[in-house]
Design a protein around this motif. Structure first.
Motif, PDB file in Angstrom:
ATOM      1  N   GLY A   1      28.201  69.305  66.934  1.00 14.03           N
ATOM      2  CA  GLY A   1      28.304  68.764  65.587  1.00 14.03           C
ATOM      3  C   GLY A   1      29.306  67.649  65.399  1.00 14.03           C
ATOM      4  N   MET A   2      29.880  67.131  66.475  1.00 12.65           N
ATOM      5  CA  MET A   2      30.892  66.095  66.332  1.00 12.65           C
ATOM      6  C   MET A   2      30.310  64.683  66.349  1.00 12.65           C
ATOM      7  SD  MET A   2      33.269  68.147  65.866  1.00 12.65           S
ATOM      8  CE  MET A   2      34.687  67.065  65.696  1.00 12.65           C
TER       9      MET A   2
ATOM     10  N   PRO B   1      29.545  71.107  56.537  1.00 13.30           N
ATOM     11  CA  PRO B   1      29.854  69.742  56.965  1.00 13.30           C
ATOM     12  C   PRO B   1      31.363  69.534  56.927  1.00 13.30           C
ATOM     13  CG  PRO B   1      28.218  69.767  55.191  1.00 13.30           C
ATOM     14  CD  PRO B   1      28.779  71.150  55.282  1.00 13.30           C
ATOM     15  N   PRO B   2      31.875  68.525  57.633  1.00 13.96           N
ATOM     16  CA  PRO B   2      33.315  68.275  57.576  1.00 13.96           C
ATOM     17  C   PRO B   2      33.750  67.946  56.156  1.00 13.96           C
ATOM     18  CG  PRO B   2      32.167  66.436  58.618  1.00 13.96           C
ATOM     19  CD  PRO B   2      31.178  67.548  58.487  1.00 13.96           C
ATOM     20  N   GLY B   3      34.841  68.551  55.718  1.00 11.91           N
ATOM     21  CA  GLY B   3      35.323  68.345  54.359  1.00 11.91           C
ATOM     22  C   GLY B   3      35.988  66.995  54.173  1.00 11.91           C
ATOM     23  N   ALA B   4      36.492  66.783  52.962  1.00  6.68           N
ATOM     24  CA  ALA B   4      37.037  65.482  52.592  1.00  6.68           C
ATOM     25  C   ALA B   4      38.195  65.056  53.482  1.00  6.68           C
ATOM     26  CB  ALA B   4      37.473  65.512  51.130  1.00  6.68           C
ATOM     27  N   ARG B   5      38.965  66.009  54.000  1.00  4.05           N
ATOM     28  CA  ARG B   5      40.102  65.660  54.846  1.00  4.05           C
ATOM     29  C   ARG B   5      39.758  65.656  56.330  1.00  4.05           C
ATOM     30  NH1 ARG B   5      45.379  68.455  51.950  1.00  4.05           N
ATOM     31  NH2 ARG B   5      44.513  68.576  49.840  1.00  4.05           N
ATOM     32  N   LEU B   6      38.536  66.067  56.647  1.00  2.00           N
ATOM     33  CA  LEU B   6      38.138  66.166  58.053  1.00  2.00           C
ATOM     34  C   LEU B   6      37.160  65.092  58.478  1.00  2.00           C
ATOM     35  CD1 LEU B   6      38.355  67.743  60.702  1.00  2.00           C
ATOM     36  CD2 LEU B   6      36.620  69.328  59.824  1.00  2.00           C
ATOM     37  N   TRP B   7      36.334  64.615  57.556  1.00  2.00           N
ATOM     38  CA  TRP B   7      35.290  63.675  57.966  1.00  2.00           C
ATOM     39  C   TRP B   7      35.845  62.398  58.595  1.00  2.00           C
ATOM     40  CZ3 TRP B   7      34.967  58.727  56.474  1.00  2.00           C
ATOM     41  CH2 TRP B   7      35.509  58.327  55.256  1.00  2.00           C
ATOM     42  N   PRO B   8      37.009  61.852  58.169  1.00  2.00           N
ATOM     43  CA  PRO B   8      37.488  60.640  58.860  1.00  2.00           C
ATOM     44  C   PRO B   8      37.759  60.865  60.345  1.00  2.00           C
ATOM     45  CG  PRO B   8      38.608  60.913  56.752  1.00  2.00           C
ATOM     46  CD  PRO B   8      37.873  62.194  57.017  1.00  2.00           C
TER      47      PRO B   8
ATOM     48  N   GLU C   1      31.559  55.889  59.405  1.00  2.00           N
ATOM     49  CA  GLU C   1      32.316  56.177  58.186  1.00  2.00           C
ATOM     50  C   GLU C   1      31.381  56.416  57.015  1.00  2.00           C
ATOM     51  OE1 GLU C   1      35.603  54.018  55.294  1.00  2.00           O
ATOM     52  OE2 GLU C   1      35.666  53.650  57.453  1.00  2.00           O
ATOM     53  N   THR C   2      30.356  55.584  56.853  1.00  2.00           N
ATOM     54  CA  THR C   2      29.410  55.754  55.754  1.00  2.00           C
ATOM     55  C   THR C   2      28.667  57.077  55.859  1.00  2.00           C
ATOM     56  OG1 THR C   2      29.114  53.366  55.585  1.00  2.00           O
ATOM     57  CG2 THR C   2      27.396  54.749  54.608  1.00  2.00           C
ATOM     58  N   TYR C   3      28.197  57.393  57.072  1.00  2.00           N
ATOM     59  CA  TYR C   3      27.405  58.608  57.255  1.00  2.00           C
ATOM     60  C   TYR C   3      28.230  59.861  56.985  1.00  2.00           C
ATOM     61  CZ  TYR C   3      24.742  62.357  59.375  1.00  2.00           C
ATOM     62  OH  TYR C   3      24.102  63.539  59.583  1.00  2.00           O
ATOM     63  N   TRP C   4      29.407  59.965  57.606  1.00  2.00           N
ATOM     64  CA  TRP C   4      30.176  61.198  57.494  1.00  2.00           C
ATOM     65  C   TRP C   4      30.838  61.342  56.134  1.00  2.00           C
ATOM     66  CZ3 TRP C   4      29.008  64.974  60.494  1.00  2.00           C
ATOM     67  CH2 TRP C   4      28.493  64.720  61.768  1.00  2.00           C
TER      68      TRP C   4
ATOM     69  N   ALA D   1      29.321  60.498  53.380  1.00  2.00           N
ATOM     70  CA  ALA D   1      28.217  61.039  52.583  1.00  2.00           C
ATOM     71  C   ALA D   1      27.970  62.506  52.910  1.00  2.00           C
ATOM     72  CB  ALA D   1      26.954  60.215  52.818  1.00  2.00           C
ATOM     73  N   ALA D   2      28.070  62.866  54.203  1.00  2.00           N
ATOM     74  CA  ALA D   2      27.885  64.273  54.590  1.00  2.00           C
ATOM     75  C   ALA D   2      28.926  65.160  53.922  1.00  2.00           C
ATOM     76  CB  ALA D   2      27.953  64.410  56.104  1.00  2.00           C
ATOM     77  N   ALA D   3      30.157  64.675  53.871  1.00  2.00           N
ATOM     78  CA  ALA D   3      31.237  65.462  53.260  1.00  2.00           C
ATOM     79  C   ALA D   3      31.073  65.581  51.757  1.00  2.00           C
ATOM     80  CB  ALA D   3      32.579  64.824  53.585  1.00  2.00           C
ATOM     81  N   ALA D   4      30.359  64.655  51.154  1.00  2.00           N
ATOM     82  CA  ALA D   4      30.199  64.653  49.702  1.00  2.00           C
ATOM     83  C   ALA D   4      29.062  65.553  49.223  1.00  2.00           C
ATOM     84  CB  ALA D   4      29.955  63.223  49.217  1.00  2.00           C
ATOM     85  N   GLU D   5      28.298  66.140  50.153  1.00  2.00           N
ATOM     86  CA  GLU D   5      27.219  67.032  49.733  1.00  2.00           C
ATOM     87  C   GLU D   5      27.793  68.196  48.928  1.00  2.00           C
ATOM     88  OE1 GLU D   5      23.467  69.574  51.611  1.00  2.00           O
ATOM     89  OE2 GLU D   5      25.098  68.914  52.921  1.00  2.00           O
TER      90      GLU D   5
END
Length: 295
Positions: free
Chosen positions: A104-105, A163-170, A182-185, A187-191
């Motif tokens: 999943g990384m 999905p990775p949370g707001a502090r993890l997706w970066p 950056e755009t993809y992850w 958006a994934a975190a914003a689900e």
């Protein structure tokens, strides 16, 4: 209560400080995923085909030095041409309890998982009686094909399945390193959490699948003890899977939301929405059973 932390990172070095912390917190044992922070992927050997084969020197030393306090898991790369031998060695090692894959990384690895690239690992895990921890970053629906193909498998979904949370997706975006990462992850975190967690709860249909309750504060925007915003999701997980298929992990080494080890523990131990029997399972009993780890 017999408390087991089902994921910590350790290494390089010794385990004396961690043992002191376990003693102070009343944690009986911890499952080590040896992963040297700051040097992603280490310790490992680079293989001729570009794959990696991990090793666990610190974890193995800790398990031998402090009997009963530590066991560890073995990370696997599906590109390893000697998977059968590596998994047999894991099976026969005195302190190995499980295997782990983390497709999943990156999106490429997720696509490989969906295409069956990791299937040999699950086949060999079944053959050798080892559970597999799987990090799928919000894509738990991909497990359906695996559990149907390998009904004797024992699979533990990592990190609440979210999905990775707001502090993890970066961090994930940086590891993937593609122009649109950056755009993809982001958006994934914003689900919405409810929608993402609904996919996780569907996995409760498969009795050979358990859930590791780790990184709930970052996954559910529940930072700060006692992580109140995560409680409805834990209650839903226990209702769906049963407490005997949910295990707690602090993953304290990489906790993005800053709670102490004690706060992560007592957010569960003092959760009034769980019964005493449920807390006993989540905090230790489930890990003991799923990892075949006697107290």
């Amino acid at each position: 209560m017999d408390i087991v932390d089902s994921q910590v990172h350790l290494g390089p070095g010794g385990a004396a400080e961690m043992v002191a912390a376990l003693d102070a917190l009343g944690i009986a044992a911890a499952l080590i995923d040896e992963y040297w922070l700051g040097t992603p992927g280490e310790p490992y050997y680079r293989l001729a085909n570009g794959g990696t084969r991990t090793t666990s020197p610190t974890a193995e030393l800790a398990a031998w030095t402090y009997p009963g306090r530590f066991s560890y898991l073995v990370r696997l790369d599906p590109r390893d041409p000697e998977l059968r031998a590596v998994i047999r060695l894991a099976r026969d090692a005195a302190h190995v309890r499980a295997l782990r894959v983390s497709p999943g990384m990156t999106r490429g690895e997720i696509a490989d998982f969906a295409a069956g690239v990791y299937d040999e690992i699950f086949a060999l895990a079944c053959e050798n009686g080892l559970p597999v921890f799987v990090q799928l970053a919000g894509q738990t629906q991909l497990l359906e094909r695996v559990v149907r193909a390998y009904p004797d498998s024992r699979i533990v979904i990592c990190h609440c399945g979210m999905p990775p949370g707001a502090r993890l997706w970066p961090i994930v975006a940086q590891m993937e390193g593609l122009p649109d990462s950056e755009t993809y992850w982001r958006a994934a975190a914003a689900e919405p959490h409810d929608r993402a967690f609904a996919r996780v709860l569907q996995a409760a249909e498969w009795p050979q699948v358990a859930l590791k309750w780790a990184h709930a504060p970052v996954s559910f925007d529940a930072a700060g003890y006692p992580n109140l915003a995560a409680r409805p999701y834990l209650r839903a997980a226990v209702d769906a899977f049963g407490a005997d298929r949910v295990m707690w992990a602090s993953d304290i080494s990489v906790n993005q939301t800053g709670e102490s080890w004690a706060e992560l523990l007592f957010a569960i131990a003092d959760n009034p929405e769980l019964s005493a029997a449920e807390r006993s399972c989540v905090l230790g009993g489930t890990a003991r059973r799923w990892l075949d780890w006697p107290a």
